[in-house]
Design a protein around this motif. Sequence first.
Motif, PDB file in Angstrom:
ATOM      1  N   MET A 101      19.883  29.000  -4.735  1.00 11.98           N
ATOM      2  CA  MET A 101      20.465  30.151  -4.053  1.00 11.98           C
ATOM      3  C   MET A 101      21.990  30.073  -4.069  1.00 11.98           C
ATOM      4  O   MET A 101      22.560  29.074  -3.646  1.00 11.98           O
ATOM      5  CB  MET A 101      19.950  30.159  -2.606  1.00 11.98           C
ATOM      6  CG  MET A 101      20.274  31.393  -1.845  1.00 11.98           C
ATOM      7  SD  MET A 101      19.270  32.741  -2.448  1.00 11.98           S
ATOM      8  CE  MET A 101      19.950  34.053  -1.493  1.00 11.98           C
ATOM      9  N   PRO A 102      22.656  31.129  -4.531  1.00  7.74           N
ATOM     10  CA  PRO A 102      24.121  31.144  -4.446  1.00  7.74           C
ATOM     11  C   PRO A 102      24.536  31.578  -3.035  1.00  7.74           C
ATOM     12  O   PRO A 102      24.162  32.642  -2.577  1.00  7.74           O
ATOM     13  CB  PRO A 102      24.514  32.200  -5.481  1.00  7.74           C
ATOM     14  CG  PRO A 102      23.335  33.121  -5.568  1.00  7.74           C
ATOM     15  CD  PRO A 102      22.125  32.280  -5.251  1.00  7.74           C
ATOM     16  N   HIS A 103      25.266  30.743  -2.337  1.00  3.07           N
ATOM     17  CA  HIS A 103      25.692  31.055  -0.971  1.00  3.07           C
ATOM     18  C   HIS A 103      27.132  31.554  -1.009  1.00  3.07           C
ATOM     19  O   HIS A 103      28.011  30.880  -1.527  1.00  3.07           O
ATOM     20  CB  HIS A 103      25.570  29.833  -0.059  1.00  3.07           C
ATOM     21  CG  HIS A 103      24.167  29.340   0.056  1.00  3.07           C
ATOM     22  ND1 HIS A 103      23.201  30.030   0.753  1.00  3.07           N
ATOM     23  CD2 HIS A 103      23.549  28.257  -0.455  1.00  3.07           C
ATOM     24  CE1 HIS A 103      22.053  29.385   0.664  1.00  3.07           C
ATOM     25  NE2 HIS A 103      22.242  28.307  -0.063  1.00  3.07           N
ATOM     26  N   ASP A 104      27.360  32.725  -0.454  1.00  3.13           N
ATOM     27  CA  ASP A 104      28.704  33.303  -0.480  1.00  3.13           C
ATOM     28  C   ASP A 104      29.379  33.308   0.891  1.00  3.13           C
ATOM     29  O   ASP A 104      30.481  33.808   1.040  1.00  3.13           O
ATOM     30  CB  ASP A 104      28.670  34.719  -1.046  1.00  3.13           C
ATOM     31  CG  ASP A 104      27.809  35.676  -0.228  1.00  3.13           C
ATOM     32  OD1 ASP A 104      27.356  35.305   0.879  1.00  3.13           O
ATOM     33  OD2 ASP A 104      27.589  36.806  -0.692  1.00  3.13           O
ATOM     34  N   ALA A 120      23.042  36.008   5.729  1.00  3.16           N
ATOM     35  CA  ALA A 120      22.193  35.115   6.515  1.00  3.16           C
ATOM     36  C   ALA A 120      20.762  35.656   6.478  1.00  3.16           C
ATOM     37  O   ALA A 120      20.522  36.804   6.099  1.00  3.16           O
ATOM     38  CB  ALA A 120      22.707  34.997   7.944  1.00  3.16           C
ATOM     39  N   TRP A 121      19.831  34.814   6.902  1.00  4.38           N
ATOM     40  CA  TRP A 121      18.411  35.119   6.811  1.00  4.38           C
ATOM     41  C   TRP A 121      17.810  35.626   8.115  1.00  4.38           C
ATOM     42  O   TRP A 121      18.115  35.112   9.181  1.00  4.38           O
ATOM     43  CB  TRP A 121      17.628  33.867   6.416  1.00  4.38           C
ATOM     44  CG  TRP A 121      17.853  33.474   4.995  1.00  4.38           C
ATOM     45  CD1 TRP A 121      18.670  32.480   4.547  1.00  4.38           C
ATOM     46  CD2 TRP A 121      17.240  34.053   3.846  1.00  4.38           C
ATOM     47  NE1 TRP A 121      18.607  32.409   3.182  1.00  4.38           N
ATOM     48  CE2 TRP A 121      17.735  33.366   2.724  1.00  4.38           C
ATOM     49  CE3 TRP A 121      16.327  35.084   3.647  1.00  4.38           C
ATOM     50  CZ2 TRP A 121      17.348  33.669   1.425  1.00  4.38           C
ATOM     51  CZ3 TRP A 121      15.944  35.392   2.353  1.00  4.38           C
ATOM     52  CH2 TRP A 121      16.446  34.690   1.261  1.00  4.38           C
ATOM     53  N   VAL A 144      11.954  29.340   0.529  1.00 12.63           N
ATOM     54  CA  VAL A 144      12.352  30.752   0.575  1.00 12.63           C
ATOM     55  C   VAL A 144      13.545  30.999  -0.347  1.00 12.63           C
ATOM     56  O   VAL A 144      13.553  31.933  -1.156  1.00 12.63           O
ATOM     57  CB  VAL A 144      12.690  31.175   2.025  1.00 12.63           C
ATOM     58  CG1 VAL A 144      13.339  32.546   2.067  1.00 12.63           C
ATOM     59  CG2 VAL A 144      11.443  31.136   2.878  1.00 12.63           C
ATOM     60  N   GLU A 145      14.569  30.164  -0.234  1.00 13.81           N
ATOM     61  CA  GLU A 145      15.768  30.373  -1.043  1.00 13.81           C
ATOM     62  C   GLU A 145      15.507  30.134  -2.526  1.00 13.81           C
ATOM     63  O   GLU A 145      16.036  30.862  -3.372  1.00 13.81           O
ATOM     64  CB  GLU A 145      16.912  29.487  -0.537  1.00 13.81           C
ATOM     65  CG  GLU A 145      17.424  29.972   0.793  1.00 13.81           C
ATOM     66  CD  GLU A 145      18.667  29.283   1.288  1.00 13.81           C
ATOM     67  OE1 GLU A 145      19.417  29.921   2.043  1.00 13.81           O
ATOM     68  OE2 GLU A 145      18.900  28.098   0.934  1.00 13.81           O
ATOM     69  N   GLY A 200      24.682  27.177   3.006  1.00 10.43           N
ATOM     70  CA  GLY A 200      23.894  26.211   2.263  1.00 10.43           C
ATOM     71  C   GLY A 200      23.617  24.940   3.033  1.00 10.43           C
ATOM     72  O   GLY A 200      23.083  23.977   2.482  1.00 10.43           O
ATOM     73  N   GLU A 201      23.954  24.930   4.334  1.00 16.75           N
ATOM     74  CA  GLU A 201      23.636  23.780   5.188  1.00 16.75           C
ATOM     75  C   GLU A 201      22.137  23.500   5.085  1.00 16.75           C
ATOM     76  O   GLU A 201      21.336  24.422   4.990  1.00 16.75           O
ATOM     77  CB  GLU A 201      24.014  24.149   6.627  1.00 16.75           C
ATOM     78  CG  GLU A 201      23.784  23.083   7.652  1.00 16.75           C
ATOM     79  CD  GLU A 201      24.196  23.561   9.042  1.00 16.75           C
ATOM     80  OE1 GLU A 201      23.357  23.489   9.956  1.00 16.75           O
ATOM     81  OE2 GLU A 201      25.349  24.016   9.200  1.00 16.75           O
TER      82      GLU A 201
END
Length: 155
Positions: free
Chosen positions: A128-131, A135-136, A114-115, A105-106
Amino acid sequence: MTVTQRRGRKIMMTPGELDSFLTTQRTCRVATVSAEGAPHVSALWYLWDGSALWLYSVVRSKRWTQLLRDPRVAIVVDTGEEYDSLRGVELSGAVEFVGEAPRTGELCAELDAVETLFARKNFGLDAMPHDGRHAWVRLRPEKIVSWDFRKLGDQ
């Protein structure tokens, strides 16, 4: 992006049809190649932004490892059960890695829209939930081939 197609011009999607189709579908199949040359195909949710296809991949996956070694992919998005309802798009080219890996989530301006769109489309969320596991990658297709067999009835 190249959208030229010699065979199948009758069933090729127009640019508007292509955008509509890729925007509304959810799942694609991503083909990568191992170091030994063996193909590997896996299913993923994606986002189409009108010019690029975005994939949110687990970074400890076979797919990610193969993309790091060789960024070339072929991706298929398709739908339909009966022959005269088959529709799809094949996109190919080399992916680019965007943002940190894994994604935490930086701040990354390139991923903001996009997110947000991906979270709404696939999770029904506004953020966007970051786990810390995904990565993209972005594919700006070098080649696009499409088909819409529903157009065969128009002959």
